[in-house]
Design a protein around this motif. Structure first.
Motif, PDB file in Angstrom:
ATOM      1  N   LEU A 255      13.470  40.611  24.328  1.00 24.85           N
ATOM      2  CA  LEU A 255      14.028  39.534  23.438  1.00 24.85           C
ATOM      3  C   LEU A 255      14.702  38.521  24.325  1.00 24.85           C
ATOM      4  CD1 LEU A 255      15.212  42.013  20.431  1.00 24.85           C
ATOM      5  CD2 LEU A 255      13.575  40.385  20.331  1.00 24.85           C
ATOM      6  N   ARG A 256      14.509  38.414  25.573  1.00 28.69           N
ATOM      7  CA  ARG A 256      15.344  37.331  26.226  1.00 28.69           C
ATOM      8  C   ARG A 256      16.752  37.250  25.942  1.00 28.69           C
ATOM      9  NH1 ARG A 256       9.958  37.805  26.543  1.00 28.69           N
ATOM     10  NH2 ARG A 256       8.807  36.191  27.515  1.00 28.69           N
ATOM     11  N   LEU A 257      17.446  38.341  25.636  1.00 28.81           N
ATOM     12  CA  LEU A 257      18.986  38.492  25.274  1.00 28.81           C
ATOM     13  C   LEU A 257      19.582  39.187  26.786  1.00 28.81           C
ATOM     14  CD1 LEU A 257      18.638  39.391  21.686  1.00 28.81           C
ATOM     15  CD2 LEU A 257      19.435  37.276  22.808  1.00 28.81           C
ATOM     16  N   PRO A 258      20.906  38.782  26.956  1.00 26.03           N
ATOM     17  CA  PRO A 258      21.510  39.573  27.957  1.00 26.03           C
ATOM     18  C   PRO A 258      21.331  41.121  27.978  1.00 26.03           C
ATOM     19  CG  PRO A 258      22.905  38.112  26.971  1.00 26.03           C
ATOM     20  CD  PRO A 258      21.871  38.035  25.990  1.00 26.03           C
ATOM     21  N   THR A 259      20.882  41.693  29.107  1.00 21.52           N
ATOM     22  CA  THR A 259      20.767  43.005  29.247  1.00 21.52           C
ATOM     23  C   THR A 259      21.979  44.023  29.383  1.00 21.52           C
ATOM     24  OG1 THR A 259      20.377  42.802  31.541  1.00 21.52           O
ATOM     25  CG2 THR A 259      18.405  42.734  29.986  1.00 21.52           C
TER      26      THR A 259
ATOM     27  N   LEU B  46       7.013  42.000  23.537  1.00 20.88           N
ATOM     28  CA  LEU B  46       7.632  41.106  22.670  1.00 20.88           C
ATOM     29  C   LEU B  46       6.418  41.129  21.352  1.00 20.88           C
ATOM     30  CD1 LEU B  46       9.657  39.165  21.610  1.00 20.88           C
ATOM     31  CD2 LEU B  46       8.577  37.375  22.843  1.00 20.88           C
ATOM     32  N   LEU B  47       5.155  41.039  21.726  1.00 19.82           N
ATOM     33  CA  LEU B  47       4.311  40.716  20.713  1.00 19.82           C
ATOM     34  C   LEU B  47       3.908  41.959  19.709  1.00 19.82           C
ATOM     35  CD1 LEU B  47       1.704  38.996  19.455  1.00 19.82           C
ATOM     36  CD2 LEU B  47       0.257  39.865  21.276  1.00 19.82           C
TER      37      LEU B  47
ATOM     38  N   MET C  40      10.482  32.891  22.770  1.00 19.57           N
ATOM     39  CA  MET C  40      10.116  32.606  24.389  1.00 19.57           C
ATOM     40  C   MET C  40      10.801  31.375  24.608  1.00 19.57           C
ATOM     41  SD  MET C  40       6.595  34.469  25.341  1.00 19.57           S
ATOM     42  CE  MET C  40       5.730  33.357  24.383  1.00 19.57           C
ATOM     43  N   GLY C  41      10.811  30.364  23.479  1.00 19.54           N
ATOM     44  CA  GLY C  41      11.063  28.838  23.774  1.00 19.54           C
ATOM     45  C   GLY C  41       9.625  28.299  24.375  1.00 19.54           C
ATOM     46  N   GLU C  42       8.413  28.793  24.281  1.00 14.69           N
ATOM     47  CA  GLU C  42       7.269  28.309  24.614  1.00 14.69           C
ATOM     48  C   GLU C  42       6.075  29.044  23.993  1.00 14.69           C
ATOM     49  OE1 GLU C  42       7.064  29.395  28.882  1.00 14.69           O
ATOM     50  OE2 GLU C  42       5.784  30.931  28.548  1.00 14.69           O
ATOM     51  N   PRO C  43       5.104  28.045  23.785  1.00 15.97           N
ATOM     52  CA  PRO C  43       3.975  28.731  23.027  1.00 15.97           C
ATOM     53  C   PRO C  43       3.305  29.668  23.803  1.00 15.97           C
ATOM     54  CG  PRO C  43       3.834  26.333  23.639  1.00 15.97           C
ATOM     55  CD  PRO C  43       4.948  26.572  24.231  1.00 15.97           C
TER      56      PRO C  43
END
Ligand SMILES: Cc1cc2nc3c(=O)[nH]c(=O)nc-3n(C[C@H](O)[C@H](O)[C@H](O)COP(=O)(O)O)c2cc1C
Length: 492
Positions: free
Chosen positions: A89-93, A221-222, A244-247
């Motif tokens: 999830l692109r969060l701190p691990t 993630l998908l 993700m902050g990108e398409p």
């Protein structure tokens, strides 16, 4: 047979942030990946996965699977710990489960709001095009027979099935299982009420074939968001673009025009046709029973396969919790439920979709009561909003001093603040499914089931005279811990 094979070096680096391989590197760096060589696709791989998930073990990457060439791999246990879920999830691990829920809550509000800003980006090439085959053989890939009583080999478990309705351009991506029938066909089981099902029925009502793209290996993630209740009209590609902050980079399927992830490992493309049905199941389901009966489901006629060199299947077998995805579903559904109730104006403190109920049948919500009837209002909403409605059974509403994720705390509140005759409300003829194990005890053909909303809050008008809790006050506890820390520890 039309066939194209490209060399490994064709896989452009620009996809690494969106693919399963980049994710595996990240998880290996966290020390949470183990490689397993030589397991058999027939039950052995499934049982290793089950036992590993039950002890919350690492992510497993299976290679040298019996009967298959080296390099044709399966990954399981992708998001079973806070660190792996956070990495996805692109969060701190380094967050604990409690901290991760909080972070996820804050983020998911933002992701929902920004999903519309990240429609998928269509590109012409990508790793998934390394091999394009119209001579289809589904058993080219090591589809496992996961459990002893399964009715077949399930190629699609952690998959992402891409479909479109006839009546709008909305693309839906859902996780729906795929059981192999033969080299060219598998079943596609989409439960009534799920978005893909409505899109399929629109086609069948018009007598048209239903175009389908199924990705069988991709960044987890998908899978996470294909298998959780995003609202109707929201495309899962858009949502994960916001995460993700990108398409998401996608490529149009040659036969259906549907978008497949450009960095996918394996993609199937083809059609379901009205009237073409075949028995599917049984399968070990996520509540922990073989409760989905052998019934006819639409046949997915696969006409084209796209895959990377040395492809990796994303396996995620259900079964008795805790299982492959119960931790991540608990976390995501808790956040989405919180979001839904907050949007409805409810004074929610925390939500928890407990793993014991597969993240569905047992929901607990803590509230700060503001007026009479509000606990009941929250409970009824939680039981019927989109994220909470399908296959729900119990919703428990507790006061803010109870941690909904602590089952012992929750049951203490139920056992001490709830008068059963007055505080348990039963709703009848609500949304059920034949997959619910108790279905076998019902006569009705259509699976309506009941719900219990349990109000385990202190009764609103008596909250000032409700007996105080018999435990040391927080401040006194702190002082005693400080003084006696060698004996009691810090309590953290
Ligand atoms: C591993 C796994 C397998 C699943 N299999 C199915 C399935 O076979 N059919 C189905 O309708 N839902 C299945 N689900 C649940 C759906 O993916 C989930 O309810 C999702 O929200 C459906 O998407 P939709 O609402 O966009 O249709 C599965 C979930 C997981 C995690």
């Amino acid at each position: 047979m039309e066939e194209k094979t490209a060399s490994k070096t064709d896989a452009p680096k620009r996809f690494a942030a969106q693919d399963l391989r980049g994710w595996l590197d990240r998880v290996e760096a966290l020390g949470e990946l183990k490689r397993v060589n030589g397991a058999h696709w027939n039950l052995e791989l499934g049982c290793i996965t089950e036992l590993n998930n039950r002890q919350r073990g690492p992510c497993l990457l299976f290679d040298d699977i019996v009967d298959y060439p080296s390099g044709f791999r399966i990954v399981t246990g992708t998001t079973g710990t806070p660190a792996r879920l956070a990495a996805t999830l692109r969060l701190p691990t380094n967050l604990s489960t409690a901290e991760l829920v909080k972070a996820l809550r804050e983020k998911s509000r933002d992701w929902s709001a920004r999903a519309g800003d990240f429609p998928p980006q269509y590109v012409d090439s990508g790793p998934v095009l390394e091999n394009i085959k119209s001579g289809v053989n589904l058993l080219e890939f090591p589809a496992p027979k996961w459990n002893e009583l399964d009715g077949g080999r399930f190629l699609g478990t952690g998959d992402a099935v891409v479909t479109r309705g006839l009546e709008s351009d909305w693309i839906n991506v859902g996780t729906y299982r795929l059981m192999v029938h033969d080299e060219r066909t598998c079943s596609l089981k989409i439960a009534p009420g799920h978005h893909g099902r409505e899109q399929m029925e629109q086609h069948f009502r018009a007598g048209k074939p239903f175009p389908v793209i199924a990705s069988l290996g991709h960044a987890p993630l998908l899978f996470l968001y294909a298998s959780v209740e995003l609202p109707a009209g929201v495309c899962e590609y858009d949502y994960i673009g916001a995460v993700m902050g990108e398409p998401v980079k996608v490529i149009r399927g040659e036969l259906t025009g549907l978008p497949m992830p450009a960095a996918a490992e394996i993609v199937l493309e083809g059609f379901c046709r009205p009237g073409n049905m075949k028995e599917d199941g049984p399968f070990g389901e996520f509540l922990g029973y073989y409760s989905g009966h052998e019934v006819p489901e639409p046949v997915f006629e696969v006409e084209r396969i796209y895959h990377r060199n040395d492809p990796i299947l994303l396996g995620s077998p259900p079964g008795r919790p805790p299982q492959d995805f119960s931790y991540s579903k608990t976390m995501l559904r808790s956040a989405l439920l919180h979001d839904a109730l907050e949007k409805a104006g409810m004074p929610v403190v925390a939500c928890w979709a407990d793993e014991v109920g597969g993240g569905r049948t047992l929901l607990t919500v803590s509230v700060r009561q503001q007026y009479q009837g509000q606990a009941r209002q929250v409970g009824l909403m939680a039981s019927q909003c989109h994220v909470g409605a399908w296959l729900g059974r119990f919703v428990i509403v507790v006061d803010e001093d109870i941690d909904p994720s602590n089952l012992a705390d929750v049951m203490w509140a139920v056992s001490t603040r709830c008068d059963p005759a007055r505080d348990i409300q039963i709703l009848e003829r609500t949304w059920g499914t034949k997959m619910d194990p108790v279905s076998v005890t019902f006569d009705q053909k259509v699976p309506y089931h009941s719900r219990a909303v349990i109000d385990a809050c202190r009764t609103y008008e008596y909250r000032d005279v409700f007996p105080p809790v018999a435990e040391a006050s927080p401040e006194f506890q702190r002082q005693i811990r400080e003084k006696w820390k060698d004996l009691l520890g810090t309590g953290d």
